[in-house]
Scaffold this active site. Structure first.
Site, short mmCIF file in Angstrom:
data_model
loop_
_atom_site.label_atom_id
_atom_site.label_comp_id
_atom_site.label_asym_id
_atom_site.label_seq_id
_atom_site.Cartn_x
_atom_site.Cartn_y
_atom_site.Cartn_z
N ALA A 138 26.51 38.77 48.99
CA ALA A 138 27.78 39.49 48.99
C ALA A 138 28.13 40.03 47.61
CB ALA A 138 28.89 38.56 49.47
N THR A 139 28.70 41.21 47.59
CA THR A 139 29.15 41.80 46.34
C THR A 139 30.18 40.91 45.63
OG1 THR A 139 28.64 44.01 47.15
CG2 THR A 139 30.16 43.86 45.28
N LEU A 198 29.09 35.82 39.83
CA LEU A 198 27.92 35.46 39.03
C LEU A 198 27.91 36.22 37.70
CD1 LEU A 198 25.26 33.73 39.20
CD2 LEU A 198 24.14 35.88 39.83
N GLU A 223 30.53 37.37 36.09
CA GLU A 223 31.56 36.77 35.23
C GLU A 223 31.07 35.45 34.64
OE1 GLU A 223 35.72 37.03 35.55
OE2 GLU A 223 35.63 38.20 37.41
N HIS A 231 26.49 47.50 42.92
CA HIS A 231 25.58 46.59 43.63
C HIS A 231 24.58 47.49 44.34
CE1 HIS A 231 25.31 42.72 46.31
NE2 HIS A 231 24.14 43.09 45.85
#
Length: 138
Positions: free
Chosen positions: A42-43, A49, A51, A77
Site C-alpha cells: 500500500a502507498t 516506511l 518517514e 509510488h
C-alpha cells in the site's frame, strides 16, 4: 549561541542518510489499509516506511529534548510489490533551513525501484510540543 541552546548541540549535516525496510505482509497491502482493492504493498505503508528512513537519518543527531515531526511528503509510488517481498527506503538529508529539514528518499523492493519522495520534517522541542498536544485532548 549559548551552550544551552539546542541548536548548538545538534549535529545535523547535509548528506546524513538513514534506511528502513520491511517485509510486505498482508496487513501492509492496499485492501488491509483501505487504499485500494489489489493485494499489493500500500502507498500509505510506503509513506510510513519513507518517514521511518528519514527519522533514522537524523534521530541521533538531534539535541536532548528534541524530536522531529513530518509536515510534508511528495511521493511517487511507481511499481507494485506483492506480499512476500522486502521493501527498503533510503532517506538523505539534502537541506537544512533552521528547524526545517528536507530529504530525498528512494524506495525499492528486491526486484526494482518502486518509489521516490521529497519529505520535510521540522525539529520541535518535545516538551513544548507535548504540552500543546495535551491542550487538544478530550
Amino acid at each position: 549561541m549559548a551552550p544551552s541552546d539546542p541548536e548548538a548541540t545538534r549535529s545535523l549535516a547535509i548528506g546524513l542518510a538513514g534506511e528502513a525496510s520491511t517485509l510486505v505482509t498482508d496487513d501492509l497491502t492496499a485492501p488491509a489499509v483501505g487504499s485500494g482493492t489489489i493485494a499489493v504493498y500500500a502507498t500509505p505503508a510506503l509513506a510510513a516506511l519513507m518517514e521511518q528512513a528519514a527519522v533514522a537519518a537524523i534521530e541521533s543527531h538531534l539535541a536532548a529534548g528534541e524530536a522531529s515531526v513530518g509536515v510534508h511528503l511528495d511521493l511517487s509510488h511507481t511499481a507494485a510489490t506483492p506480499p512476500g517481498r522486502t521493501v527498503s527506503a533510503t532517506a538523505t538529508l539534502t537541506e537544512i533551513d533552521g528547524r526545517k529539514l528536507t530529504f530525498e528518499i528512494t524506495a525499492r523492493d528486491d526486484v526494482e525501484p518502486i518509489g521516490k519522495a521529497t519529505h520535510t520534517r521540522v525539529v520541535v522541542d518535545l516538551a513544548r510540543f507535548l504540552n500543546k498536544l495535551a491542550g487538544k485532548r478530550l
